[in-house]
Design a protein around this motif. Structure first.
Motif, PDB file in Angstrom:
ATOM      1  N   PRO A 202       0.885  -1.167  -0.189  1.00 44.23           N
ATOM      2  CA  PRO A 202       0.153   0.113   0.076  1.00 44.23           C
ATOM      3  C   PRO A 202       0.934   1.063  -0.120  1.00 44.23           C
ATOM      4  O   PRO A 202       1.784   1.464   0.777  1.00 44.23           O
ATOM      5  N   ARG A 203       0.768   2.225  -1.054  1.00 43.63           N
ATOM      6  CA  ARG A 203       1.809   3.392  -1.113  1.00 43.63           C
ATOM      7  C   ARG A 203       1.977   4.149   0.211  1.00 43.63           C
ATOM      8  O   ARG A 203       3.094   4.052   0.483  1.00 43.63           O
ATOM      9  N   PHE A 204       0.990   4.815   0.745  1.00 41.85           N
ATOM     10  CA  PHE A 204       0.800   5.306   1.848  1.00 41.85           C
ATOM     11  C   PHE A 204      -0.688   5.648   2.277  1.00 41.85           C
ATOM     12  O   PHE A 204      -1.561   5.656   1.271  1.00 41.85           O
ATOM     13  N   SER A 233       5.245   9.091   8.011  1.00 47.72           N
ATOM     14  CA  SER A 233       5.801  10.463   8.378  1.00 47.72           C
ATOM     15  C   SER A 233       7.215  11.062   7.775  1.00 47.72           C
ATOM     16  O   SER A 233       8.228  11.064   8.379  1.00 47.72           O
ATOM     17  N   GLU A 234       7.024  11.338   6.489  1.00 47.65           N
ATOM     18  CA  GLU A 234       8.197  11.765   5.576  1.00 47.65           C
ATOM     19  C   GLU A 234       8.178  13.450   5.771  1.00 47.65           C
ATOM     20  O   GLU A 234       9.217  13.977   5.761  1.00 47.65           O
ATOM     21  N   ASN A 235       6.798  13.925   5.830  1.00 46.24           N
ATOM     22  CA  ASN A 235       6.928  15.216   5.672  1.00 46.24           C
ATOM     23  C   ASN A 235       5.799  16.021   6.531  1.00 46.24           C
ATOM     24  O   ASN A 235       4.622  15.371   6.466  1.00 46.24           O
ATOM     25  N   THR A 320      17.756   4.015  -0.794  1.00 47.20           N
ATOM     26  CA  THR A 320      18.276   5.150  -1.789  1.00 47.20           C
ATOM     27  C   THR A 320      16.833   5.792  -1.608  1.00 47.20           C
ATOM     28  O   THR A 320      16.871   7.207  -2.442  1.00 47.20           O
ATOM     29  N   ASP A 321      15.684   5.226  -1.803  1.00 54.90           N
ATOM     30  CA  ASP A 321      14.543   5.736  -2.440  1.00 54.90           C
ATOM     31  C   ASP A 321      14.563   6.707  -3.753  1.00 54.90           C
ATOM     32  O   ASP A 321      14.079   7.863  -3.889  1.00 54.90           O
ATOM     33  N   ILE A 322      15.250   6.124  -4.704  1.00 58.13           N
ATOM     34  CA  ILE A 322      15.149   6.531  -6.239  1.00 58.13           C
ATOM     35  C   ILE A 322      13.587   6.403  -6.442  1.00 58.13           C
ATOM     36  O   ILE A 322      12.943   5.501  -6.245  1.00 58.13           O
TER      37      ILE A 322
HETATM   38  N1  GUN Z   1       5.068   8.825  -0.277  1.00 56.86           N
HETATM   39  C1  GUN Z   1       4.387   8.280  -1.229  1.00 56.86           C
HETATM   40  N2  GUN Z   1       4.871   7.839  -2.367  1.00 56.86           N
HETATM   41  C2  GUN Z   1       5.976   8.175  -2.509  1.00 56.86           C
HETATM   42  C3  GUN Z   1       7.192   8.240  -3.287  1.00 56.86           C
HETATM   43  O1  GUN Z   1       6.989   7.424  -4.307  1.00 56.86           O
HETATM   44  N3  GUN Z   1       8.300   8.630  -2.930  1.00 56.86           N
HETATM   45  C4  GUN Z   1       8.594   9.229  -1.542  1.00 56.86           C
HETATM   46  N4  GUN Z   1       9.873   9.611  -1.371  1.00 56.86           N
HETATM   47  N5  GUN Z   1       7.613   9.100  -0.853  1.00 56.86           N
HETATM   48  C5  GUN Z   1       6.482   8.764  -1.118  1.00 56.86           C
END
Ligand code: GUN
Ligand code: ZN
Length: 431
Positions: A202-204, A233-235, A320-322
């Motif tokens: 699941p993407r997020f 919790s990336e951003n 890496t999260d390319i």
């Molecule tokens: N959050 C949801 N999709 C992505 C993605 O493709 N890359 C990153 N860095 N964060 C995400």
């Protein structure tokens, strides 16, 4: 298959280094060797010892003065984002909507998928990455192309069909039911074929309805051995929007926990802005926080709190999260991880970094019995690293005296040029 003996300076980790002088955490042989037969490492140790065990017809390949290590592992990367890397955006959500969700639509075309599967694995291997855990696109066909090419090359790869049923262009969305059905088909078609491993993906939370996270939870219950991968919790804006979409959740981590997804199979990409409660919940579940340093700097997402995560007992990985990340190279990635910890006032020892990129990432994927070390009985995915790969590195190496200094130099100045040779299941794919 003929036996091969790879001679070089061998380095393999036994455990997570607890300090920069934790010499018990690794095994280093200044004149070492690996015996490789039928895709496996069958002996490792000093050259003299290994040579005495080699069958008569063994091919000997001398990699001295290179360092022989387990191939790098990249546990968070996006297969359909090779042409998203280096896209100019203010932040995560703008980057996703402006570039990423546009580019990923092209993976509806099987010919496009096939072309990029070749390019993707070429690039990983050139950088010494022999295993990755990748997000494919929403299209089942992207997953088919990814696993078919991985199997053709005899690679150990993890991947999954992305589940996303809202907050994205219509051409890039599935439904709760179709994502469940397609994921089931991907599992049936590819899990355990060759060296392939399927991950529930699941993407997020933002791009999944509650019904779809429900479906992902059902997949996780029905396939308890499979890895699960998502973003967490990336951003700041991402977190705020997630909590609007899931108002009943205690916090972002609790969204995934609520659907049975917070387990010891879960790989949580980024995991930057976490409360103590969230860290405790992640630690209790045994889920993994995956640091993506080049991506976090590139998108301005924030500084991974490695020290606090470790204090809470959270398992970690590095990736890496390319295409949010800016390099396929785990060496470049280790360098940026080090710098992020410098900014946090935390000194990250080189040996801990190299442990993380090899054995540590294998542990995160639950695959340490197969990859990530040079232990006899494991798969012969091996790289030869050269700390003198460029003129500037050569000059600096003149003053280097210890293994720690060499590793640090290679992570600071090295990239794909330092990866002189790559073996996949014992066969050379880069020489
Ligand atoms: N959050 C949801 N999709 C992505 C993605 O493709 N890359 C990153 N860095 N964060 C995400
Ligand atoms: Zn990602």
């Amino acid at each position: 298959m003929t036996a091969r003996l790879l001679r070089g300076r061998t380095l393999s980790f036994k455990a997570r280094p607890q300090a920069r002088d934790d010499h018990a955490s690794y095994v280093y042989e200044a004149d070492g060797a690996l015996l490789v037969e039928n895709g496996l490492i069958t002996a490792s140790g000093s050259y003299a010892e290994v040579a005495s065990k080699a069958p008569a017809a063994t091919e000997i390949i001398d990699h001295r003065p290179c360092l022989l290590m387990a191939g790098f592992i990249d546990p968070h990367i996006h297969f359909p984002q090779m042409q998203v890397t280096a896209s100019y955006a203010a932040n995560l959500l703008e980057w996703l909507n402006t570039y990423t969700f546009v580019e990923e639509q092209r993976f509806a075309d099987p010919a496009h998928c096939a072309r990029f599967a070749t390019l993707f694995f070429d690039e990983l291997l050139r950088h010494g990455t022999t295993t990755a855990a990748a997000y494919c696109s929403v299209h089942k066909g992207s997953t088919d192309a990814y696993f078919a090419e991985a199997q053709r090359r005899n690679l150990l790869m993890v991947g999954g069909k992305v589940m996303m049923d809202r907050n994205a262009p219509e051409a890039l969305t599935d439904t709760a039911q179709s994502s469940y059905d397609d994921s089931k088909a991907v599992i049936a078609d590819w899990h355990g074929k060759g060296r392939n491993h399927v991950a529930i993906t699941p993407r997020f939370a933002i791009t999944s309805t509650p019904a779809q996270l429900e479906a992902a939870g059902a997949l996780a219950r029905e396939h308890p051995d499979l890895l699960i991968q998502t973003h967490l919790s990336e951003n700041d804006a991402e977190i705020a929007y997630t909590l609007e979409l899931y108002p009943e959740a205690k916090d972002y981590t609790d969204v995934y926990a609520g659907y049975g997804l917070l387990t010891d199979k879960m790989l949580l990409g980024h995991a930057i802005h976490l409360s103590d409660r969230e860290m405790d919940a992640i630690a209790d579940a045994g889920s993994v926080a995956v640091h993506c340093p080049t991506s976090n700097l590139f998108l301005g997402s924030g500084l991974f709190d490695l020290k606090r995560l470790k204090q809470h007992g959270v398992r970690t990985a590095i990736a890496t999260d390319i295409g949010g990340g800016s390099s396929y190279s785990l060496l470049r990635t280790l360098d940026e991880a080090y710098k992020i910890q410098q900014l946090r006032g935390h000194r990250l020892p080189p040996i801990e970094n190299y442990w993380q990129a090899t054995r540590g990432n294998a542990e995160a994927l639950g695959l340490v019995e197969r990859i990530g070390t040079l232990e006899p009985g494991t798969d012969a995915d091996i790289i030869a690293l050269d700390a003198r790969a460029t003129p500037a590195m050569q000059i600096r190496m003149e003053t280097v005296q210890t293994l720690e200094e060499e590793l640090f130099l290679m992570q600071t100045m090295g990239d794909d040029r330092s990866v002189r040779a790559v073996y996949v299941a014992g066969d050379a794919v880069k020489r």
